[in-house]
Motif scaffolding. Sequence first.
Motif, short mmCIF file in Angstrom:
data_model
loop_
_atom_site.label_atom_id
_atom_site.label_comp_id
_atom_site.label_asym_id
_atom_site.label_seq_id
_atom_site.Cartn_x
_atom_site.Cartn_y
_atom_site.Cartn_z
N ILE A 66 -3.56 4.32 -2.05
CA ILE A 66 -2.17 4.16 -0.68
C ILE A 66 -2.46 2.98 0.52
O ILE A 66 -2.35 1.86 0.21
CB ILE A 66 -2.17 5.40 0.04
N SER A 67 -4.10 3.21 0.57
CA SER A 67 -3.95 2.22 1.48
C SER A 67 -4.52 1.06 1.38
O SER A 67 -4.13 -0.15 0.96
CB SER A 67 -5.81 2.06 1.95
N ASN A 118 -0.79 -0.40 -0.07
CA ASN A 118 -0.54 -0.94 1.90
C ASN A 118 -1.31 -2.56 1.80
O ASN A 118 -0.28 -3.36 2.21
CB ASN A 118 -0.98 -0.57 3.22
N HIS A 119 -2.66 -2.45 1.15
CA HIS A 119 -2.99 -4.23 1.73
C HIS A 119 -2.21 -4.55 1.03
O HIS A 119 -1.99 -5.92 1.42
CB HIS A 119 -4.57 -3.53 1.68
N ILE A 160 1.32 -5.91 1.81
CA ILE A 160 0.87 -7.37 3.38
C ILE A 160 1.09 -8.55 3.27
O ILE A 160 1.27 -9.21 3.22
CB ILE A 160 0.13 -5.95 4.22
#
Length: 101
Positions: free
Chosen positions: A75-76, A79-80, A83
């Motif tokens: 998930i991290s 997300n990166h 973005i």
Amino acid sequence: MPSSKRPAAAIINSDVQREHQFDMTSLVIFVADNEPFLTAEPRNVYGQLNVSIAAQQGGFFFLDAPGGTGKTFIISLINHKIILHWQLLHRAILLDDAFST
């Protein structure tokens, strides 16, 4: 506490602008450093999500797995990547607008 003399719209706009200021170098480094750590199945999920992001399809995605299987990590990473994709797309639009005028 005294109230702010700035209009609410100005406060919200400054908050939004601050939240959209990302360090592109850090984003690229984080993604490049962590993508190799994905194992086969998470790499497959990550690839499918990247295809959806690049095609700007949107949708809902559910990660359902037992604890300790890397859900937070993926998930991290996603997300990166989102973005980073949004920042690159936004900058391309700004450049296109600058050159078209």
